[in-house]
Design a protein around this motif. Structure first.
Motif, PDB file in Angstrom:
ATOM      1  N   GLY A  14       0.811  -1.217   0.000  1.00  0.00           N
ATOM      2  CA  GLY A  14       0.000   0.000   0.000  1.00  0.00           C
ATOM      3  C   GLY A  14       0.837   1.257   0.000  1.00  0.00           C
ATOM      4  O   GLY A  14       1.843   1.356  -0.698  1.00  0.00           O
ATOM      5  N   ARG A  15       0.464   2.221   0.804  1.00  0.00           N
ATOM      6  CA  ARG A  15       1.087   3.551   0.788  1.00  0.00           C
ATOM      7  C   ARG A  15       2.560   3.523   1.143  1.00  0.00           C
ATOM      8  O   ARG A  15       3.276   4.484   0.874  1.00  0.00           O
ATOM      9  CB  ARG A  15       0.350   4.515   1.693  1.00  0.00           C
ATOM     10  N   THR A  16       3.041   2.432   1.720  1.00  0.00           N
ATOM     11  CA  THR A  16       4.459   2.364   2.087  1.00  0.00           C
ATOM     12  C   THR A  16       5.357   2.022   0.905  1.00  0.00           C
ATOM     13  O   THR A  16       6.567   2.063   1.035  1.00  0.00           O
ATOM     14  CB  THR A  16       4.694   1.333   3.207  1.00  0.00           C
ATOM     15  N   SER A  17       4.768   1.683  -0.232  1.00  0.00           N
ATOM     16  CA  SER A  17       5.600   1.347  -1.400  1.00  0.00           C
ATOM     17  C   SER A  17       5.041   1.964  -2.681  1.00  0.00           C
ATOM     18  O   SER A  17       4.669   1.257  -3.603  1.00  0.00           O
ATOM     19  CB  SER A  17       5.724  -0.172  -1.547  1.00  0.00           C
ATOM     20  N   PRO A  18       4.993   3.300  -2.749  1.00  0.00           N
ATOM     21  CA  PRO A  18       4.533   3.931  -3.985  1.00  0.00           C
ATOM     22  C   PRO A  18       5.502   3.617  -5.120  1.00  0.00           C
ATOM     23  O   PRO A  18       6.687   3.396  -4.898  1.00  0.00           O
ATOM     24  CB  PRO A  18       4.527   5.414  -3.651  1.00  0.00           C
ATOM     25  N   VAL A  19       4.988   3.583  -6.332  1.00  0.00           N
ATOM     26  CA  VAL A  19       5.795   3.274  -7.506  1.00  0.00           C
ATOM     27  C   VAL A  19       5.981   4.559  -8.317  1.00  0.00           C
ATOM     28  O   VAL A  19       5.009   5.096  -8.857  1.00  0.00           O
ATOM     29  CB  VAL A  19       5.122   2.192  -8.376  1.00  0.00           C
ATOM     30  N   VAL A  20       7.218   5.053  -8.381  1.00  0.00           N
ATOM     31  CA  VAL A  20       7.503   6.240  -9.185  1.00  0.00           C
ATOM     32  C   VAL A  20       7.581   5.793 -10.640  1.00  0.00           C
ATOM     33  O   VAL A  20       8.449   5.012 -11.020  1.00  0.00           O
ATOM     34  CB  VAL A  20       8.807   6.933  -8.746  1.00  0.00           C
ATOM     35  N   ASP A  25      10.488  16.774 -15.290  1.00  0.00           N
ATOM     36  CA  ASP A  25       9.904  18.083 -14.986  1.00  0.00           C
ATOM     37  C   ASP A  25       8.557  17.938 -14.277  1.00  0.00           C
ATOM     38  O   ASP A  25       8.001  18.902 -13.767  1.00  0.00           O
ATOM     39  CB  ASP A  25       9.766  18.924 -16.244  1.00  0.00           C
ATOM     40  N   ALA A  26       8.038  16.731 -14.252  1.00  0.00           N
ATOM     41  CA  ALA A  26       6.841  16.364 -13.497  1.00  0.00           C
ATOM     42  C   ALA A  26       7.121  14.987 -12.901  1.00  0.00           C
ATOM     43  O   ALA A  26       8.031  14.289 -13.349  1.00  0.00           O
ATOM     44  CB  ALA A  26       5.611  16.310 -14.398  1.00  0.00           C
ATOM     45  N   ARG A  27       6.366  14.614 -11.892  1.00  0.00           N
ATOM     46  CA  ARG A  27       6.550  13.293 -11.291  1.00  0.00           C
ATOM     47  C   ARG A  27       5.210  12.579 -11.309  1.00  0.00           C
ATOM     48  O   ARG A  27       4.189  13.160 -10.931  1.00  0.00           O
ATOM     49  CB  ARG A  27       7.071  13.419  -9.873  1.00  0.00           C
ATOM     50  N   ALA A  28       5.207  11.322 -11.745  1.00  0.00           N
ATOM     51  CA  ALA A  28       4.015  10.479 -11.744  1.00  0.00           C
ATOM     52  C   ALA A  28       4.267   9.313 -10.798  1.00  0.00           C
ATOM     53  O   ALA A  28       5.277   8.617 -10.914  1.00  0.00           O
ATOM     54  CB  ALA A  28       3.721   9.962 -13.156  1.00  0.00           C
ATOM     55  N   VAL A  29       3.344   9.111  -9.862  1.00  0.00           N
ATOM     56  CA  VAL A  29       3.501   8.093  -8.837  1.00  0.00           C
ATOM     57  C   VAL A  29       2.208   7.298  -8.728  1.00  0.00           C
ATOM     58  O   VAL A  29       1.121   7.873  -8.608  1.00  0.00           O
ATOM     59  CB  VAL A  29       3.826   8.739  -7.467  1.00  0.00           C
ATOM     60  N   LEU A  30       2.336   5.976  -8.759  1.00  0.00           N
ATOM     61  CA  LEU A  30       1.201   5.083  -8.563  1.00  0.00           C
ATOM     62  C   LEU A  30       1.176   4.678  -7.096  1.00  0.00           C
ATOM     63  O   LEU A  30       2.195   4.219  -6.559  1.00  0.00           O
ATOM     64  CB  LEU A  30       1.341   3.855  -9.461  1.00  0.00           C
ATOM     65  N   ILE A  31       0.037   4.874  -6.451  1.00  0.00           N
ATOM     66  CA  ILE A  31      -0.087   4.571  -5.030  1.00  0.00           C
ATOM     67  C   ILE A  31      -1.265   3.626  -4.824  1.00  0.00           C
ATOM     68  O   ILE A  31      -2.385   3.907  -5.259  1.00  0.00           O
ATOM     69  CB  ILE A  31      -0.330   5.850  -4.205  1.00  0.00           C
ATOM     70  N   GLY A  32      -0.999   2.512  -4.169  1.00  0.00           N
ATOM     71  CA  GLY A  32      -2.058   1.609  -3.750  1.00  0.00           C
ATOM     72  C   GLY A  32      -2.330   1.847  -2.284  1.00  0.00           C
ATOM     73  O   GLY A  32      -1.396   1.909  -1.490  1.00  0.00           O
ATOM     74  N   LEU A  33      -3.577   2.021  -1.937  1.00  0.00           N
ATOM     75  CA  LEU A  33      -3.943   2.141  -0.528  1.00  0.00           C
ATOM     76  C   LEU A  33      -4.695   0.880  -0.131  1.00  0.00           C
ATOM     77  O   LEU A  33      -5.703   0.527  -0.757  1.00  0.00           O
ATOM     78  CB  LEU A  33      -4.829   3.365  -0.290  1.00  0.00           C
ATOM     79  N   GLU A  34      -4.195   0.201   0.881  1.00  0.00           N
ATOM     80  CA  GLU A  34      -4.874  -0.977   1.414  1.00  0.00           C
ATOM     81  C   GLU A  34      -6.080  -0.506   2.232  1.00  0.00           C
ATOM     82  O   GLU A  34      -6.135   0.659   2.651  1.00  0.00           O
ATOM     83  CB  GLU A  34      -3.908  -1.775   2.297  1.00  0.00           C
ATOM     84  N   PRO A  35      -7.047  -1.391   2.488  1.00  0.00           N
ATOM     85  CA  PRO A  35      -8.196  -0.987   3.302  1.00  0.00           C
ATOM     86  C   PRO A  35      -7.752  -0.351   4.620  1.00  0.00           C
ATOM     87  O   PRO A  35      -6.868  -0.866   5.309  1.00  0.00           O
ATOM     88  CB  PRO A  35      -8.934  -2.312   3.545  1.00  0.00           C
ATOM     89  N   GLY A  36      -8.334   0.809   4.917  1.00  0.00           N
ATOM     90  CA  GLY A  36      -8.036   1.525   6.143  1.00  0.00           C
ATOM     91  C   GLY A  36      -6.821   2.437   6.086  1.00  0.00           C
ATOM     92  O   GLY A  36      -6.576   3.187   7.029  1.00  0.00           O
TER      93      GLY A  36
END
Length: 110
Positions: A14-20, A25-36
Motif C-alpha cells: 500500500g502507501r508504504t511502497s509507492p511506484v515512481v 519536470d513532473a513526477r508520476a507516482v502510482l499509489i495503492g492504498l490498502e483498506p483503512g
C-alpha cells in the motif's frame, strides 16, 4: 513516448511502497492504498493532481470533504493541506507539477 499499464503494476504494502513511474519536470507516482490506509494531513510544494483509478477514497482539504470513486480527478494548489483515506482500498495516480517545486528540498535547491 512512454506508456504504462497502470492496472498491471503491483503496489504491495500500500502507501508504504509507492511506484515512481516518471520523474523529470513532473513526477508520476502510482499509489495503492490498502483498506483503512490513508495519506494523512500533509502538503507538497508542487501542484498535486490525484486520479482515483480503482476503489474509493475520501479527500479532505480546507474543510471540504469529497467522496471520490474511479475516474475522479482532484487537484491541490502548492502548499494546500489535504488528506486522502480509504475504508475499502484504492489505487491512485499522483502527478506533481512542476517537479520539484520551489523549496522542495531542505537545502533550498529547486
Amino acid at each position: 513516448m512512454h506508456t504504462w499499464q497502470l492496472n498491471d503494476i503491483p503496489t504491495p504494502g500500500g502507501r508504504t511502497s509507492p511506484v515512481v513511474l516518471f520523474s523529470d519536470d513532473a513526477r508520476a507516482v502510482l499509489i495503492g492504498l490498502e483498506p483503512g490506509q490513508q495519506l494523512g494531513d500533509h502538503e507538497v510544494r508542487e501542484r498535486a493532481w490525484v486520479t482515483v483509478l480503482d476503489g474509493s477514497v475520501v479527500v479532505e482539504s480546507d474543510g471540504d470533504r469529497l467522496e471520490a470513486g474511479p475516474g475522479t480527478l482532484v487537484t491541490f494548489a502548492p502548499g494546500e493541506r489535504h488528506s486522502v483515506h480509504t475504508e475499502a482500498g484504492a489505487r491512485l495516480l499522483l502527478l506533481l507539477t512542476s517537479w520539484p517545486g520551489p523549496g522542495h528540498y531542505p537545502d533550498g535547491s529547486a
